[in-house]
Design an enzyme around this catalytic site. Structure first.
Site, PDB file in Angstrom:
ATOM      1  N   ILE A   1      92.193 -17.813   2.093  1.00  0.00           N
ATOM      2  CA  ILE A   1      91.606 -17.541   3.411  1.00  0.00           C
ATOM      3  C   ILE A   1      90.083 -17.520   3.308  1.00  0.00           C
ATOM      4  O   ILE A   1      89.528 -17.405   2.213  1.00  0.00           O
ATOM      5  CB  ILE A   1      92.080 -16.181   3.985  1.00  0.00           C
ATOM      6  CG1 ILE A   1      91.670 -15.013   3.059  1.00  0.00           C
ATOM      7  CG2 ILE A   1      93.581 -16.192   4.223  1.00  0.00           C
ATOM      8  CD1 ILE A   1      91.847 -13.636   3.686  1.00  0.00           C
TER       9      ILE A   1
ATOM     10  N   GLY B   1      86.830 -30.296  -2.225  1.00  0.00           N
ATOM     11  CA  GLY B   1      85.643 -30.129  -1.403  1.00  0.00           C
ATOM     12  C   GLY B   1      86.066 -29.773   0.010  1.00  0.00           C
ATOM     13  O   GLY B   1      87.062 -29.081   0.216  1.00  0.00           O
ATOM     14  N   TYR B   2      85.318 -30.258   0.988  1.00  0.00           N
ATOM     15  CA  TYR B   2      85.635 -29.965   2.394  1.00  0.00           C
ATOM     16  C   TYR B   2      86.734 -30.925   2.866  1.00  0.00           C
ATOM     17  O   TYR B   2      86.527 -32.133   2.943  1.00  0.00           O
ATOM     18  CB  TYR B   2      84.375 -30.079   3.255  1.00  0.00           C
ATOM     19  CG  TYR B   2      83.482 -28.861   3.114  1.00  0.00           C
ATOM     20  CD1 TYR B   2      82.759 -28.657   1.935  1.00  0.00           C
ATOM     21  CD2 TYR B   2      83.401 -27.915   4.126  1.00  0.00           C
ATOM     22  CE1 TYR B   2      81.970 -27.530   1.779  1.00  0.00           C
ATOM     23  CE2 TYR B   2      82.597 -26.782   3.977  1.00  0.00           C
ATOM     24  CZ  TYR B   2      81.890 -26.600   2.803  1.00  0.00           C
ATOM     25  OH  TYR B   2      81.113 -25.478   2.646  1.00  0.00           O
ATOM     26  N   ILE B   3      87.895 -30.352   3.151  1.00  0.00           N
ATOM     27  CA  ILE B   3      89.079 -31.129   3.515  1.00  0.00           C
ATOM     28  C   ILE B   3      89.388 -30.868   4.989  1.00  0.00           C
ATOM     29  O   ILE B   3      89.202 -29.735   5.475  1.00  0.00           O
ATOM     30  CB  ILE B   3      90.290 -30.709   2.636  1.00  0.00           C
ATOM     31  CG1 ILE B   3      89.928 -30.727   1.137  1.00  0.00           C
ATOM     32  CG2 ILE B   3      91.502 -31.582   2.919  1.00  0.00           C
ATOM     33  CD1 ILE B   3      89.507 -32.071   0.570  1.00  0.00           C
TER      34      ILE B   3
ATOM     35  N   ASN C   1      98.052 -21.933  -4.086  1.00  0.00           N
ATOM     36  CA  ASN C   1      97.224 -22.628  -3.097  1.00  0.00           C
ATOM     37  C   ASN C   1      96.731 -21.715  -1.978  1.00  0.00           C
ATOM     38  O   ASN C   1      95.678 -21.964  -1.405  1.00  0.00           O
ATOM     39  CB  ASN C   1      98.039 -23.788  -2.498  1.00  0.00           C
ATOM     40  CG  ASN C   1      97.410 -24.343  -1.244  1.00  0.00           C
ATOM     41  OD1 ASN C   1      96.436 -25.077  -1.291  1.00  0.00           O
ATOM     42  ND2 ASN C   1      97.955 -23.952  -0.083  1.00  0.00           N
ATOM     43  N   ALA C   2      97.481 -20.670  -1.667  1.00  0.00           N
ATOM     44  CA  ALA C   2      97.159 -19.847  -0.495  1.00  0.00           C
ATOM     45  C   ALA C   2      95.733 -19.310  -0.569  1.00  0.00           C
ATOM     46  O   ALA C   2      95.293 -18.828  -1.609  1.00  0.00           O
ATOM     47  CB  ALA C   2      98.141 -18.675  -0.401  1.00  0.00           C
TER      48      ALA C   2
ATOM     49  N   TYR D   1      84.140 -15.625  -0.673  1.00  0.00           N
ATOM     50  CA  TYR D   1      84.986 -16.781  -0.987  1.00  0.00           C
ATOM     51  C   TYR D   1      84.537 -17.443  -2.293  1.00  0.00           C
ATOM     52  O   TYR D   1      85.353 -17.766  -3.156  1.00  0.00           O
ATOM     53  CB  TYR D   1      84.910 -17.770   0.186  1.00  0.00           C
ATOM     54  CG  TYR D   1      85.823 -18.965   0.095  1.00  0.00           C
ATOM     55  CD1 TYR D   1      87.132 -18.907   0.569  1.00  0.00           C
ATOM     56  CD2 TYR D   1      85.371 -20.177  -0.424  1.00  0.00           C
ATOM     57  CE1 TYR D   1      87.962 -20.016   0.509  1.00  0.00           C
ATOM     58  CE2 TYR D   1      86.190 -21.292  -0.486  1.00  0.00           C
ATOM     59  CZ  TYR D   1      87.486 -21.208  -0.010  1.00  0.00           C
ATOM     60  OH  TYR D   1      88.302 -22.312  -0.063  1.00  0.00           O
TER      61      TYR D   1
ATOM     62  N   ILE E   1      96.403 -28.100   3.184  1.00  0.00           N
ATOM     63  CA  ILE E   1      96.525 -28.710   1.852  1.00  0.00           C
ATOM     64  C   ILE E   1      97.881 -28.359   1.247  1.00  0.00           C
ATOM     65  O   ILE E   1      98.534 -29.202   0.629  1.00  0.00           O
ATOM     66  CB  ILE E   1      95.373 -28.218   0.931  1.00  0.00           C
ATOM     67  CG1 ILE E   1      94.024 -28.777   1.414  1.00  0.00           C
ATOM     68  CG2 ILE E   1      95.639 -28.626  -0.510  1.00  0.00           C
ATOM     69  CD1 ILE E   1      92.818 -28.225   0.654  1.00  0.00           C
TER      70      ILE E   1
HETATM   71  N1  CAA Z   1      73.790 -24.909   4.236  1.00  0.00           N
HETATM   72  C1  CAA Z   1      72.504 -24.703   4.575  1.00  0.00           C
HETATM   73  N2  CAA Z   1      72.116 -23.949   5.605  1.00  0.00           N
HETATM   74  C2  CAA Z   1      73.074 -23.353   6.320  1.00  0.00           C
HETATM   75  C3  CAA Z   1      74.435 -23.511   6.032  1.00  0.00           C
HETATM   76  C4  CAA Z   1      74.764 -24.335   4.949  1.00  0.00           C
HETATM   77  N3  CAA Z   1      76.033 -24.575   4.609  1.00  0.00           N
HETATM   78  N4  CAA Z   1      75.140 -22.798   6.926  1.00  0.00           N
HETATM   79  C5  CAA Z   1      74.246 -22.208   7.741  1.00  0.00           C
HETATM   80  N5  CAA Z   1      73.003 -22.557   7.375  1.00  0.00           N
HETATM   81  C6  CAA Z   1      71.762 -22.130   8.015  1.00  0.00           C
HETATM   82  C7  CAA Z   1      71.810 -22.363   9.501  1.00  0.00           C
HETATM   83  O1  CAA Z   1      71.424 -23.689   9.816  1.00  0.00           O
HETATM   84  C8  CAA Z   1      70.816 -21.325   9.988  1.00  0.00           C
HETATM   85  O2  CAA Z   1      69.518 -21.806   9.811  1.00  0.00           O
HETATM   86  P1  CAA Z   1      68.439 -21.625  10.967  1.00  0.00           P
HETATM   87  O3  CAA Z   1      68.350 -20.137  11.161  1.00  0.00           O
HETATM   88  O4  CAA Z   1      67.242 -22.274  10.396  1.00  0.00           O
HETATM   89  O5  CAA Z   1      69.039 -22.356  12.136  1.00  0.00           O
HETATM   90  C9  CAA Z   1      71.009 -20.164   9.005  1.00  0.00           C
HETATM   91  O6  CAA Z   1      71.649 -20.719   7.846  1.00  0.00           O
HETATM   92  C10 CAA Z   1      71.897 -19.048   9.558  1.00  0.00           C
HETATM   93  O7  CAA Z   1      73.145 -19.631   9.917  1.00  0.00           O
HETATM   94  P2  CAA Z   1      73.881 -19.287  11.248  1.00  0.00           P
HETATM   95  O8  CAA Z   1      72.942 -19.273  12.417  1.00  0.00           O
HETATM   96  O9  CAA Z   1      75.073 -20.194  11.351  1.00  0.00           O
HETATM   97  O10 CAA Z   1      74.317 -17.781  10.969  1.00  0.00           O
HETATM   98  P3  CAA Z   1      75.555 -17.065  11.594  1.00  0.00           P
HETATM   99  O11 CAA Z   1      75.443 -15.648  11.133  1.00  0.00           O
HETATM  100  O12 CAA Z   1      75.702 -17.382  13.029  1.00  0.00           O
HETATM  101  O13 CAA Z   1      76.801 -17.774  10.850  1.00  0.00           O
HETATM  102  C11 CAA Z   1      78.150 -18.511   9.059  1.00  0.00           C
HETATM  103  C12 CAA Z   1      76.952 -17.693   9.468  1.00  0.00           C
HETATM  104  C13 CAA Z   1      79.408 -18.012   9.756  1.00  0.00           C
HETATM  105  C14 CAA Z   1      78.316 -18.315   7.556  1.00  0.00           C
HETATM  106  C15 CAA Z   1      77.938 -19.997   9.414  1.00  0.00           C
HETATM  107  O14 CAA Z   1      76.668 -20.392   8.991  1.00  0.00           O
HETATM  108  C16 CAA Z   1      78.927 -20.901   8.737  1.00  0.00           C
HETATM  109  O15 CAA Z   1      80.058 -21.011   9.171  1.00  0.00           O
HETATM  110  N6  CAA Z   1      78.510 -21.584   7.642  1.00  0.00           N
HETATM  111  C17 CAA Z   1      79.362 -22.487   6.892  1.00  0.00           C
HETATM  112  C18 CAA Z   1      80.050 -21.736   5.783  1.00  0.00           C
HETATM  113  C19 CAA Z   1      80.979 -22.692   5.092  1.00  0.00           C
HETATM  114  O16 CAA Z   1      80.561 -23.710   4.543  1.00  0.00           O
HETATM  115  N7  CAA Z   1      82.274 -22.382   5.090  1.00  0.00           N
HETATM  116  C20 CAA Z   1      83.250 -23.242   4.503  1.00  0.00           C
HETATM  117  C21 CAA Z   1      84.582 -22.979   5.133  1.00  0.00           C
HETATM  118  S1  CAA Z   1      85.795 -24.163   4.616  1.00  0.00           S
HETATM  119  C22 CAA Z   1      86.169 -23.708   3.079  1.00  0.00           C
HETATM  120  O17 CAA Z   1      85.795 -22.685   2.585  1.00  0.00           O
HETATM  121  C23 CAA Z   1      87.054 -24.638   2.299  1.00  0.00           C
HETATM  122  C24 CAA Z   1      86.428 -24.995   1.033  1.00  0.00           C
HETATM  123  O18 CAA Z   1      86.900 -24.565  -0.019  1.00  0.00           O
HETATM  124  C25 CAA Z   1      85.319 -25.954   1.006  1.00  0.00           C
END
Ligand code: CAA
Length: 241
Positions: free
Chosen positions: A85, A178-180, A82-83, A147, A14
């Site tokens: 993590i 949102g998610y970019i 903007n930075a 975060y 971004i």
């Molecule tokens: N919404 C609802 N349920 C979710 C979920 C979500 N966003 N993410 C995970 N779950 C659920 C999974 O489906 C899982 O359910 P089941 O046990 O029923 O299968 C449960 O939560 C546990 O999840 P994981 O098995 O994935 O657990 P993990 O410990 O292996 O991983 C995690 C955890 C690393 C947080 C991983 O779930 C993940 O990466 N989640 C997404 C987090 C996210 O949205 N990050 C955004 C990054 S981008 C960003 O931040 C930019 C921005 O500003 C938008």
């Protein structure tokens, strides 16, 4: 003379789109980056925008870095914080290091970067401070307690500082993407994006970096002086507030 804009994390994702859009809008742009020398070098080669390396979580590094930028280009009049993590994990697996890294880079950096330019903006009676928060700071996101807390903190920073800047011509605003489609989102397990994220985005797709950059150009403009303390959401309809 062109106003000087400084964009943190401005050579990738971004931030790169913001740097380029501000340059196209006529600003003199400097892009800060923290670690990826190769990406920064190719960004400069492609865009002609100079890059400056320092860690925004380190106050002294920010003071020194900003001094370098100002010596080369003139006073910073538009600052884009903007930075950011991620260190995602369910809270029961989150370590203190994961917490500290995210809070220091995403929230404490706003103090570190804004404080050194603030007095100059006050003296010149003009400034634009634009902070990139996140939809996940607004709504909270499981797996992102650190975060979400940092990005919600960014919104508090903006709303308080906007009140201080208003009488001296400085606006302070937040954008909540949102998610970019960037490296940060691509780092999330595609199965999680497919199953847990995309179904909640009414547009049915990730956003593009330039769709955030255009909001920055809008808020930076000369005639955006009455918009301050605001939160502009660009999230494909994922969360409406
Ligand atoms: N919404 C609802 N349920 C979710 C979920 C979500 N966003 N993410 C995970 N779950 C659920 C999974 O489906 C899982 O359910 P089941 O046990 O029923 O299968 C449960 O939560 C546990 O999840 P994981 O098995 O994935 O657990 P993990 O410990 O292996 O991983 C995690 C955890 C690393 C947080 C991983 O779930 C993940 O990466 N989640 C997404 C987090 C996210 O949205 N990050 C955004 C990054 S981008 C960003 O931040 C930019 C921005 O500003 C938008």
């Amino acid at each position: 003379m062109a106003r000087v804009a400084l964009v943190t994390g401005g050579s990738r994702g971004i931030g790169a789109a913001i740097s380029v859009a501000l340059k196209q809008a006529g600003y003199t742009v400097a892009a800060n980056y923290a670690g990826n020398d190769e990406a920064a070098a190719s960004f400069t080669k492609e865009t002609g925008i100079p890059t400056y390396k320092w860690d925004v979580s380190n106050y002294d590094a920010c003071v020194a870095g900003i001094a370098k930028v100002e010596a080369a280009h003139g006073p910073v009049e538009v600052l884009v914080n903007n930075a950011g993590i991620t260190r995602d994990a369910m809270f029961h697996k989150m370590t203190k290091d994961m917490w500290d890294a995210v809070i220091n880079t995403n929230l404490t950096s706003l103090f570190n970067m804004t404080r050194p330019v603030w007095e100059g903006m006050r003296a010149r009676k003009f400034g634009r401070v634009i902070c990139i928060s996140s939809v996940n700071g607004q709504k909270g996101q499981m797996g992102q307690v650190n975060y979400s807390a940092s990005k919600a903190g960014d919104l508090g920073f903006v709303k308080a500082l906007a009140q201080e800047g208003a009488r001296v011509g400085i606006t302070v605003n937040a954008i909540c993407p949102g998610y970019i489609a960037t490296d940060m989102v691509k780092a999330v397990d595609p199965a999680v994006i497919e199953k847990n994220i995309l179904p909640h985005i009414p547009t049915g797709r990730l956003g593009e970096p330039h769709e955030i950059a255009r909001a920055v150009v809008f808020l930076a403009a000369e005639d955006a002086g009455f918009i301050t303390g605001s939160t502009l959401s660009a999230n494909g309809g994922q969360y409406m507030i």
